[in-house]
Design an enzyme around this catalytic site. Structure first.
Site, mmCIF file in Angstrom:
data_model
loop_
_atom_site.group_PDB
_atom_site.id
_atom_site.type_symbol
_atom_site.label_atom_id
_atom_site.label_comp_id
_atom_site.label_asym_id
_atom_site.label_seq_id
_atom_site.Cartn_x
_atom_site.Cartn_y
_atom_site.Cartn_z
ATOM 1 N N ASP A 188 -1.419 1.504 15.258
ATOM 2 C CA ASP A 188 -1.164 0.198 15.877
ATOM 3 C C ASP A 188 -0.378 0.326 17.171
ATOM 4 O O ASP A 188 0.620 1.057 17.226
ATOM 5 C CB ASP A 188 -0.317 -0.668 14.923
ATOM 6 C CG ASP A 188 -1.132 -1.731 14.218
ATOM 7 O OD1 ASP A 188 -2.226 -2.087 14.694
ATOM 8 O OD2 ASP A 188 -0.647 -2.222 13.170
ATOM 9 N N ASP A 245 1.724 -1.401 12.108
ATOM 10 C CA ASP A 245 3.108 -1.756 12.456
ATOM 11 C C ASP A 245 3.781 -2.478 11.277
ATOM 12 O O ASP A 245 4.982 -2.758 11.316
ATOM 13 C CB ASP A 245 3.191 -2.564 13.754
ATOM 14 C CG ASP A 245 2.425 -3.875 13.678
ATOM 15 O OD1 ASP A 245 1.749 -4.130 12.660
ATOM 16 O OD2 ASP A 245 2.505 -4.653 14.653
ATOM 17 N N SER A 246 3.029 -2.717 10.214
ATOM 18 C CA SER A 246 3.632 -3.182 8.962
ATOM 19 C C SER A 246 4.689 -2.183 8.480
ATOM 20 O O SER A 246 5.519 -2.518 7.641
ATOM 21 C CB SER A 246 2.559 -3.386 7.880
ATOM 22 O OG SER A 246 1.751 -2.239 7.764
ATOM 23 N N GLU A 295 -7.838 -10.833 9.573
ATOM 24 C CA GLU A 295 -6.754 -11.036 8.593
ATOM 25 C C GLU A 295 -6.553 -12.526 8.322
ATOM 26 O O GLU A 295 -6.604 -13.362 9.242
ATOM 27 C CB GLU A 295 -5.440 -10.424 9.126
ATOM 28 C CG GLU A 295 -4.278 -10.662 8.159
ATOM 29 C CD GLU A 295 -3.024 -9.841 8.435
ATOM 30 O OE1 GLU A 295 -3.014 -9.013 9.360
ATOM 31 O OE2 GLU A 295 -2.044 -10.046 7.686
ATOM 32 N N GLU A 328 -3.643 -6.384 18.369
ATOM 33 C CA GLU A 328 -3.874 -7.770 17.940
ATOM 34 C C GLU A 328 -4.236 -8.613 19.153
ATOM 35 O O GLU A 328 -3.682 -8.422 20.234
ATOM 36 C CB GLU A 328 -2.605 -8.344 17.289
ATOM 37 C CG GLU A 328 -2.253 -7.673 15.981
ATOM 38 C CD GLU A 328 -1.002 -8.265 15.331
ATOM 39 O OE1 GLU A 328 -0.543 -9.353 15.752
ATOM 40 O OE2 GLU A 328 -0.473 -7.630 14.409
ATOM 41 N N LYS A 383 -5.123 0.313 17.436
ATOM 42 C CA LYS A 383 -5.462 -1.071 17.085
ATOM 43 C C LYS A 383 -4.545 -1.993 17.859
ATOM 44 O O LYS A 383 -3.380 -1.671 18.082
ATOM 45 C CB LYS A 383 -5.292 -1.309 15.578
ATOM 46 C CG LYS A 383 -5.506 -2.782 15.190
ATOM 47 C CD LYS A 383 -5.660 -2.974 13.690
ATOM 48 C CE LYS A 383 -4.387 -3.090 12.914
ATOM 49 N NZ LYS A 383 -3.501 -4.194 13.316
#
Ligand code: KIV
Length: 273
Positions: free
Chosen positions: A88, A49-50, A187, A120, A118
């Site tokens: 993501d 999502d960056s 991270e 978080e 993925k």
């Protein structure tokens, strides 16, 4: 008649099995041409999502939508053949409930053809990870610095700097590991903590600003290529300097157009006689 067999992609299980064998190589990708270039060199491509910050100029990843992730996921699948592709789950598409997470993840898998998502989160997301994995959706975890939490954590600060933070990140990583993730991104975490977690977990750790001892490493490809130069975190290394090369090319093009040296006659279509 020759039978051509398509090269099979690495699966999440293949990635998981690399722990203890050799370091796992990963980069982010968001577009078909970049995926094509990176694919032969990595074990998995992350459609992170960056993308929101790198390609859309957003200040954080919070504004990224499921539709954006699916569109970029489809582009990366079209540009890759052998790498496992992980996409993501964006902010707001999975935190509400494990059912919401399943619906979002199933859409991603069905509409892109990728093989894993993925998300978080630490202990609070363990039940969701277990729910997804037990229903056929491989999950890559993401602990430590979690960019989607920027509004509650107050910024992009590395974690693990005091006993309380160390205990939390260890608890988070263990919970996601126990829930069945095939790997865990760590991270922005102080080095010895990432090293210890790597030794403790069943699943491979993928470091970014973490530790050389992690089971694998990932970087945002635009950072690694020297394309995204708004800021350079400590953990980024430019393996190329594409930003100045692009500026120089644009300047030369502009000068050539103004001087009428481009296009040349060789760049034009002539009427055939
Ligand atoms: O969104 C992303 O690119 C990521 C990587 C930095 C791990 O989460």
């Amino acid at each position: 008649m020759s039978v051509q067999t398509a090269k099979r992609r690495l699966s999440p299980a293949n990635i998981e099995a690399l722990k203890g064998e050799r370091p796992i190589v990963s980069l982010t990708a968001y577009t078909t041409p970049i995926a094509r270039l990176l694919d032969p060199h990595v074990d998995f491509l992350l459609v992170g999502d960056s993308v929101g910050m790198v390609l859309y100029g957003l200040d954080t990843t919070v504004g990224v939508t499921l539709e954006m992730m699916i569109a970029h996921g489809q582009a990366v699948m079209r540009g890759s053949q052998q790498a496992c592709v992980v996409i993501d789950l964006p902010f707001g598409s999975y935190q509400e409930s494990k059912e919401q997470a399943f619906r979002s993840a199933a859409r991603i898998l069905k509409e892109t053809g990728c093989s894993a998502v993925k998300l978080e989160g630490g202990a609070e997301m363990a039940e969701t990870v277990e729910f997804l994995v037990s229903r056929g959706i491989p999950v890559l975890g993401h602990v430590g610095l979690m960019p989607q939490l920027v509004n509650t954590t107050g910024g992009y600060r590395s974690v693990g700097r005091n006993d309380k933070e160390v205990a939390k990140i260890r608890r988070d990583a263990k919970a996601i590991d126990d829930a069945g993730a095939f790997g865990i991104v760590i991270e922005g975490t102080v080095e010895p903590v990432a090293r210890d977690i790597t030794a403790e977990l069943r699943s491979p750790t993928i470091g970014i600003g973490a530790s050389p001892a992690c089971d694998g490493q990932i970087l945002v490809s635009d950072d690694m290529l020297g394309l995204f130069n708004d800021f350079k975190p400590r953990f980024v290394k430019h393996f190329a300097e594409l930003a100045p090369a692009i500026s120089k090319a644009a300047e030369e093009y502009a000068n050539a157009v103004k001087a009428r040296t481009f296009p040349g006659i060789e760049h034009t279509f002539q009427v055939k006689k």
